[in-house]
Design a protein around this motif. Sequence first.
Motif, PDB file in Angstrom:
ATOM      1  N   LEU A 139       0.821  -1.608   0.391  1.00 46.67           N
ATOM      2  CA  LEU A 139      -0.256   0.027   0.058  1.00 46.67           C
ATOM      3  C   LEU A 139       0.787   1.208   0.291  1.00 46.67           C
ATOM      4  O   LEU A 139       0.625   1.984  -0.619  1.00 46.67           O
ATOM      5  CB  LEU A 139      -1.123  -0.194   1.520  1.00 46.67           C
ATOM      6  N   ALA A 140       1.960   1.019   0.479  1.00 41.54           N
ATOM      7  CA  ALA A 140       3.118   2.085   0.862  1.00 41.54           C
ATOM      8  C   ALA A 140       3.859   2.533  -0.939  1.00 41.54           C
ATOM      9  O   ALA A 140       3.504   3.636  -1.116  1.00 41.54           O
ATOM     10  CB  ALA A 140       3.961   2.449   1.673  1.00 41.54           C
ATOM     11  N   VAL A 141       4.129   1.399  -1.170  1.00 38.25           N
ATOM     12  CA  VAL A 141       4.559   1.540  -2.389  1.00 38.25           C
ATOM     13  C   VAL A 141       3.758   2.115  -3.883  1.00 38.25           C
ATOM     14  O   VAL A 141       3.998   2.785  -4.307  1.00 38.25           O
ATOM     15  CB  VAL A 141       4.961   0.625  -3.359  1.00 38.25           C
ATOM     16  N   LEU A 142       2.017   2.116  -3.438  1.00 41.56           N
ATOM     17  CA  LEU A 142       0.872   2.484  -4.181  1.00 41.56           C
ATOM     18  C   LEU A 142       0.979   4.525  -3.834  1.00 41.56           C
ATOM     19  O   LEU A 142       0.642   4.675  -4.553  1.00 41.56           O
ATOM     20  CB  LEU A 142       0.400   2.165  -3.968  1.00 41.56           C
ATOM     21  N   GLY A 143       0.883   3.958  -2.557  1.00 39.83           N
ATOM     22  CA  GLY A 143       1.108   5.715  -2.504  1.00 39.83           C
ATOM     23  C   GLY A 143       2.179   6.670  -3.286  1.00 39.83           C
ATOM     24  O   GLY A 143       1.984   7.507  -3.704  1.00 39.83           O
ATOM     25  N   ILE A 144       2.987   5.972  -2.651  1.00 44.83           N
ATOM     26  CA  ILE A 144       4.469   6.395  -3.401  1.00 44.83           C
ATOM     27  C   ILE A 144       4.050   6.538  -5.374  1.00 44.83           C
ATOM     28  O   ILE A 144       4.799   8.154  -5.307  1.00 44.83           O
ATOM     29  CB  ILE A 144       5.962   6.009  -3.034  1.00 44.83           C
ATOM     30  N   ALA A 145       4.399   5.797  -5.550  1.00 44.79           N
ATOM     31  CA  ALA A 145       3.385   5.958  -7.339  1.00 44.79           C
ATOM     32  C   ALA A 145       2.706   6.796  -7.185  1.00 44.79           C
ATOM     33  O   ALA A 145       2.928   7.808  -8.746  1.00 44.79           O
ATOM     34  CB  ALA A 145       3.411   4.620  -7.665  1.00 44.79           C
ATOM     35  N   VAL A 146       1.964   6.801  -6.418  1.00 46.49           N
ATOM     36  CA  VAL A 146       0.449   7.892  -7.067  1.00 46.49           C
ATOM     37  C   VAL A 146       1.150   9.331  -7.305  1.00 46.49           C
ATOM     38  O   VAL A 146       0.210  10.268  -7.681  1.00 46.49           O
ATOM     39  CB  VAL A 146      -1.101   7.389  -5.864  1.00 46.49           C
ATOM     40  N   SER A 147       1.745  10.168  -5.397  1.00 42.49           N
ATOM     41  CA  SER A 147       2.106  11.355  -5.248  1.00 42.49           C
ATOM     42  C   SER A 147       3.762  11.575  -5.370  1.00 42.49           C
ATOM     43  O   SER A 147       3.653  12.418  -6.408  1.00 42.49           O
ATOM     44  CB  SER A 147       2.495  11.033  -3.466  1.00 42.49           C
TER      45      SER A 147
END
Length: 302
Positions: free
Chosen positions: A124-132
């Motif tokens: 989930l953190a990887v996804l958050g980093i990618a979106v940001s």
Amino acid sequence: MDSWILWTLGGAFFQNLRSALQKRLKDDLGTLGSAFARFVYAWPLAVGYLLVSAEVTGVSVPDVQGVFLAYVVVGGAAQIMATVCLIEAFSHRNFAVATAYSKTDTVQAAVFGLILLGDALTALAVLGIAVSLVGVIAISLKRQQASWRQLLTGWLQPAALLGMAAGAGFAFSAVCYRAASLSLEPVGANVQAATTLAWVLGLQTLAMGAWLARRRPEQLRAVLASWRVSGWVGAAGMAASVGWFTAMTLENAAYVRALGQVELIFTLGASWLAFKERSTAVELLGIAALVAGIVILLLGTA
């Protein structure tokens, strides 16, 4: 709310303030002079903060060892290298692409953190980093009148390579600073971070001061003569670094760098309040992506 989040938000706020103050200095002191002012006036404040933190918490300043010094020296050199690469990129016509590529430091920090410290990321953190990251790049491109096509087709151009190198340097230095703090005796995150900060600023001040004294003595004299104004840059820079270093001592450097991108929102907000500048549709979408990415990141680290 986890304390690393508050420290990161504080670091982002004061970095935005330092950048605004530093821009005013650049015309008088030049790029190198304004950068040195940030170090030389922050160093004594960082030493004072370390001594006060140790006294308030009732612990001794931790002794430093070879591993700590190695991380501090390598991290400080990487940060200087990153700054030089970013400045050099400004001399190229498509420096907007370089700036956008430098924003990949969050992804690169995740890779360096995993390699050096074994800091793994949740899905989930990887996804958050990618979106940001998408949001940050969108804002950066729009503010500098560049396109996504330029970003995608120009990744092998010198400016883009310099941007990626700058991102790598900032990411690697962040991981090194976290590693340095964690290598110290566990006397508390505040004192460990303050110790690392004092050493980093000290070494950077001495290295850059020696270079200026030899190559640009007139700039060195100008920095020392401008203490009434430069002192505020140093104070804001020290406050920002306290936030970053403490947050990175407490949490994965990639998470801190990703959350720290909220600085862009502070910048846009300041532009709106001070200059009544209106954000474009692309910038608003970028802000939405950045905020969404940060929320996903925080959910992934909870």
